[in-house]
Design an enzyme around this catalytic site. Structure first.
Site, PDB file in Angstrom:
ATOM      1  N   LEU A   1      -0.777  -8.111   1.907  1.00 40.31           N
ATOM      2  CA  LEU A   1      -0.910  -6.977   1.004  1.00 40.31           C
ATOM      3  C   LEU A   1      -1.874  -7.421  -0.081  1.00 40.31           C
ATOM      4  CD1 LEU A   1       2.776  -5.722   0.504  1.00 40.31           C
ATOM      5  CD2 LEU A   1       1.004  -4.701   1.928  1.00 40.31           C
ATOM      6  N   ASP A   2      -2.869  -6.596  -0.407  1.00 45.22           N
ATOM      7  CA  ASP A   2      -3.835  -7.043  -1.405  1.00 45.22           C
ATOM      8  C   ASP A   2      -3.177  -7.145  -2.783  1.00 45.22           C
ATOM      9  OD1 ASP A   2      -4.068  -4.513  -2.791  1.00 45.22           O
ATOM     10  OD2 ASP A   2      -5.341  -3.814  -1.162  1.00 45.22           O
ATOM     11  N   LYS A   3      -3.879  -7.736  -3.701  1.00 43.32           N
ATOM     12  CA  LYS A   3      -3.323  -8.083  -5.013  1.00 43.32           C
ATOM     13  C   LYS A   3      -2.696  -6.894  -5.722  1.00 43.32           C
ATOM     14  CE  LYS A   3      -4.642 -10.356  -9.366  1.00 43.32           C
ATOM     15  NZ  LYS A   3      -5.753 -11.025 -10.099  1.00 43.32           N
TER      16      LYS A   3
END
Length: 304
Positions: free
Chosen positions: A172-174
């Protein structure tokens, strides 16, 4: 808030897919297989041990530490390797399917060392306990096991969960929040991230402006991105009166795919939350908190 997404149509309310958890395990036939010919059958001396109270690992509780030195019962060694339960391991031992350092062992209750060569039906086993942990990822944490340039990673949130080395399944991106699975089960991780298995993911998307009906139809029918065509499995407004809140179901694991879909159509994603992954949800799990999966959840994942 209506979070149900329709399949194949847009803007209509459907039912979220229901799942059945748990899987039956087969037990060996009475008597089991006969010991392999040509191998010496030995009876290891059973060591006396004090009676122990039954221990229960509750979801969210720290599991019992796996010993890295000393000895453990053979059936526990087999169970920790993920082959079966301890009771089933006893049946396999009695059937002559387990060897220790090249010798068939049929007596129950024997102990082995962590560095012993233990094999089940010819396959060498690793006694490290398999860990399955679910995190409700907060914003501003990088999904990586090691990044010297990141101020905070998801590993910081689960570092005290267990002694075994675990790692996130997928990314999951930041800025994305929500359901994130951790494990040290490499076979399961590969299966859940491989595109051929079409693992379902559902996201709640908050946009900077209302999504038009025409753009929603485009997402449902498919749009062309720089790395190929992509279509949502289902998409709808979460609340018919607030057209900036969108529910989208997708199985693609391509990098930042949900954000890129809406950016391609001229929208800015303000918030992105994964609410469902492979049958797992963040129900009763606060942001930044984690829990261990229940046995039924693990069995369900292994059926994927």
């Amino acid at each position: 808030m209506n979070r149900n997404f329709s399949k194949g149509q847009t803007g209509k309310t459907g039912r979220k897919p229901s799942v059945k958890t748990g899987a039956k395990q087969e037990s060996p036939q009475k008597g089991g297989r006969r010991p392999a010919e040509g191998k010496k059958v030995i009876q290891l001396k059973k060591k006396a041990e004090p009676s122990l109270k039954k221990e229960v690992n509750l979801p969210g509780k720290r599991p019992k530490k796996t010993a890295t030195t000393g000895e453990m019962r053979l059936n526990r060694f087999i169970a920790n390797a993920g082959v079966c339960s301890r009771r089933e391991a006893d049946k396999y031992i009695s059937a002559g399917l387990v060897t220790v350092n090249g010798n068939i062992v049929t007596e129950l209750g024997v102990k082995v060392k962590m560095n012993d060569d233990v094999r089940f039906d010819g396959r060498k086993l690793n006694a490290e306990r398999k860990i399955y942990l679910l995190l409700n990822k907060p914003k501003d944490f990088v999904t990586t096991t090691d990044d010297p340039h990141a101020d905070r990673t998801v590993m910081d949130l689960v570092k005290d969960a267990c002694d075994e080395r675990i790692y996130p399944v997928g990314r999951l991106d930041k800025s994305t929040t929500g359901v994130l699975l951790f494990t040290n089960d490499g076979e399961l991780s590969d299966r859940l991230t491989h595109p051929s298995h079409n693992i379902k993911k559902i996201y709640q998307v908050s946009l900077d402006k209302p999504l038009t009906k025409n753009d929603m139809l485009q997402v449902a029918e498919g749009i062309e991105l720089e790395d190929g065509r992509i279509a949502a499995d289902a998409i709808s407004y979460i609340d018919g009166n607030v057209k900036t809140e969108i529910g989208i179901e997708i199985h693609s694991g391509r990098n930042r795919i949900v954000r890129r879909i809406f950016e391609h159509l001229g929208y800015k994603v303000k918030r992105l939350d994964r609410v469902y992954f492979a049958g797992l949800t963040k129900k009763n799990l606060s942001r930044g908190k984690w829990r261990f999966l229940a046995h039924k959840e693990i069995q369900f994942l292994k059926m994927k």
